[in-house]
Design a protein around this motif. Structure first.
Motif, short mmCIF file in Angstrom:
data_model
loop_
_atom_site.label_atom_id
_atom_site.label_comp_id
_atom_site.label_asym_id
_atom_site.label_seq_id
_atom_site.Cartn_x
_atom_site.Cartn_y
_atom_site.Cartn_z
N ALA A 117 38.19 27.24 36.31
CA ALA A 117 39.28 28.10 35.82
C ALA A 117 38.86 28.97 34.63
CB ALA A 117 40.48 27.24 35.45
N LEU A 118 38.29 28.37 33.61
CA LEU A 118 38.08 29.13 32.37
C LEU A 118 37.13 30.31 32.52
CD1 LEU A 118 38.21 26.17 29.87
CD2 LEU A 118 39.68 28.19 29.78
N PRO A 119 35.93 30.15 33.10
CA PRO A 119 35.09 31.33 33.26
C PRO A 119 35.67 32.36 34.21
CG PRO A 119 34.06 29.41 34.27
CD PRO A 119 35.22 28.92 33.48
N ALA A 120 36.40 31.91 35.24
CA ALA A 120 37.03 32.86 36.14
C ALA A 120 38.13 33.64 35.43
CB ALA A 120 37.59 32.14 37.36
N MET A 121 38.88 32.95 34.55
CA MET A 121 39.89 33.65 33.75
C MET A 121 39.25 34.71 32.86
SD MET A 121 42.08 30.24 32.75
CE MET A 121 43.01 30.99 31.39
N ALA A 122 38.15 34.37 32.23
CA ALA A 122 37.47 35.32 31.34
C ALA A 122 36.97 36.53 32.11
CB ALA A 122 36.33 34.63 30.61
N THR A 123 36.43 36.29 33.29
CA THR A 123 35.94 37.40 34.11
C THR A 123 37.08 38.30 34.55
OG1 THR A 123 34.06 36.09 34.88
CG2 THR A 123 34.68 37.98 36.22
N ALA A 124 38.18 37.70 34.98
CA ALA A 124 39.34 38.50 35.39
C ALA A 124 39.85 39.36 34.24
CB ALA A 124 40.44 37.59 35.92
N PRO A 169 43.87 22.67 48.95
CA PRO A 169 42.96 23.75 49.33
C PRO A 169 41.75 23.78 48.40
CG PRO A 169 44.92 24.62 48.24
CD PRO A 169 45.18 23.17 48.50
N PRO A 170 40.61 24.24 48.90
CA PRO A 170 39.41 24.27 48.06
C PRO A 170 39.52 25.30 46.94
CG PRO A 170 39.02 25.37 50.15
CD PRO A 170 40.35 24.71 50.26
N GLN A 171 38.94 24.97 45.82
CA GLN A 171 38.84 25.91 44.70
C GLN A 171 37.39 25.92 44.26
OE1 GLN A 171 41.78 25.81 41.60
NE2 GLN A 171 40.34 26.43 40.02
N ASN A 172 36.69 27.02 44.52
CA ASN A 172 35.27 27.03 44.20
C ASN A 172 34.96 27.70 42.86
OD1 ASN A 172 35.66 29.71 44.87
ND2 ASN A 172 33.98 29.84 46.34
N LEU A 173 35.99 28.05 42.11
CA LEU A 173 35.80 28.67 40.81
C LEU A 173 36.37 27.77 39.72
CD1 LEU A 173 36.95 32.33 41.62
CD2 LEU A 173 34.61 31.43 41.64
#
Length: 323
Positions: free
Chosen positions: A60-67, A54-58
């Motif tokens: 990981a690391l910056p998305a983790m920080a934002t979450a 499946p596509p992943q458009n984020l």
């Protein structure tokens, strides 16, 4: 004594900052323990098609920080970081920074990589599995030293770090609990020996998602994998937390019809799918009974569902978390 249940949600994509922040807040509000990403970089194209992923458009690391920034209690992780895609110190420091800025809510995961077409598309050399696993081990060892705030003097076969202190150290006493994931004998024995959390996955040695990997996750295949973890862990097996991705999850009262339809699509019988540890199909009560039975049978107490199932699966989370 069985470990209490906890639940994660793994989300791959969001079309906007607002949508991703809503995913994180919803996971926390619904009682999930951890929000995971994966660590993939393919955009649409031939490489993604070849991987059947499946596509992943984020990233990981910056998305983790934002979450982490928009939640207060939710653990933040990835199932799992592909170490081949990251320079060792940069990955360790980035994870440590997420841990610090989240006030100790990092749950880091490490893996040896498996998507052949992604390696090729990114121009990353894909060495044989043994080398990739050895490199992963050294990444984990470095990360633990980094989380401890040690003076780094690491001279491995694949990772070399000298003449620097690790900052920031983890705010978590003893550092974050480390997950290692995979589906092959060697990686699961390694996880048993080194990890705090072992993520049981398909045998993805084919380098893509397909019949071989899905078939490796049947009841008998999963029992063998737990045996490999036990072999690696020895006396520390009871200290491990065993996690699994429930990739085939449908909360429904039409259990038989759903099993019939999904089993045809996956090329297996309804009976095999019903007992497949990566599948949870049925009503809330049926799924709760299945999870309790599988915890007794395999020791699996940590279950991660996909973001598309986060809302529908929430009653199971409410019923079983902490029990």
């Amino acid at each position: 004594m069985s470990r209490p249940f906890r639940f994660g949600v793994q989300a791959f994509s969001a079309d906007s900052a607002a949508e991703w922040k809503d995913v994180a807040r919803s996971a926390e509000d619904l009682g999930y323990s951890c929000l995971h990403l994966a660590d993939h970089y393919l955009g649409p194209g031939a490489a993604m098609t070849a991987a059947s992923h499946p596509p992943q458009n984020l990233a990981a690391l910056p998305a983790m920080a934002t979450a982490a920034a928009v939640t207060e209690r939710l653990l933040i992780g990835a199932r799992v970081m592909c170490v081949d895609y990251h320079q060792p110190v940069v990955l360790a420091k980035s994870l440590a920074t997420v841990d610090l800025l989240s006030d100790g809510r990092l749950e880091p995961g490490f893996g040896a990589g498996w998507v052949t077409s992604e390696y090729k598309a990114m121009g990353v050399p894909m060495e044989r599995p043994g080398i990739r696993i050895e490199r992963m081990v050294e990444h984990v060892q470095l990360a633990r030293a980094f989380f401890a705030g040690e003076e780094l003097d690491f001279d491995g076969e694949h990772v070399q770090v000298h003449d620097m202190a690790a900052v920031p150290a983890s705010p978590q006493p003893g550092g974050p609990r480390v997950m290692i994931g995979g589906g092959s004998p060697r990686v699961l024995r390694t996880a048993g020996a080194l990890a705090d959390i072992v993520s049981i996955n398909f045998d993805n040695s084919a380098g893509k998602i397909g019949a071989h990997g899905i078939g490796s996750g049947t009841a008998s295949g999963t029992a063998a994998k737990i045996g490999w973890v036990r072999d690696g862990a020895g006396e520390r097996f009871d200290d491990l937390e065993i996690e699994i991705g429930a990739y085939f999850t449908t909360v429904t009262d039409a259990t038989k019809a759903t099993l019939d339809a999904m089993s045809k699509a996956l090329g297996m019988t309804p009976e095999v799918l019903a007992h497949h540890p990566h599948a949870l199909i049925g009503s809330v009560d049926e799924i709760c009974e299945t999870l309790q039975r599988r915890r007794d049978e395999y020791g699996i107490s940590y279950v991660t569902v996909g973001g598309a199932n986060m809302q529908a699966f929430a009653p199971v989370v409410a019923a079983l978390s902490g029990t």
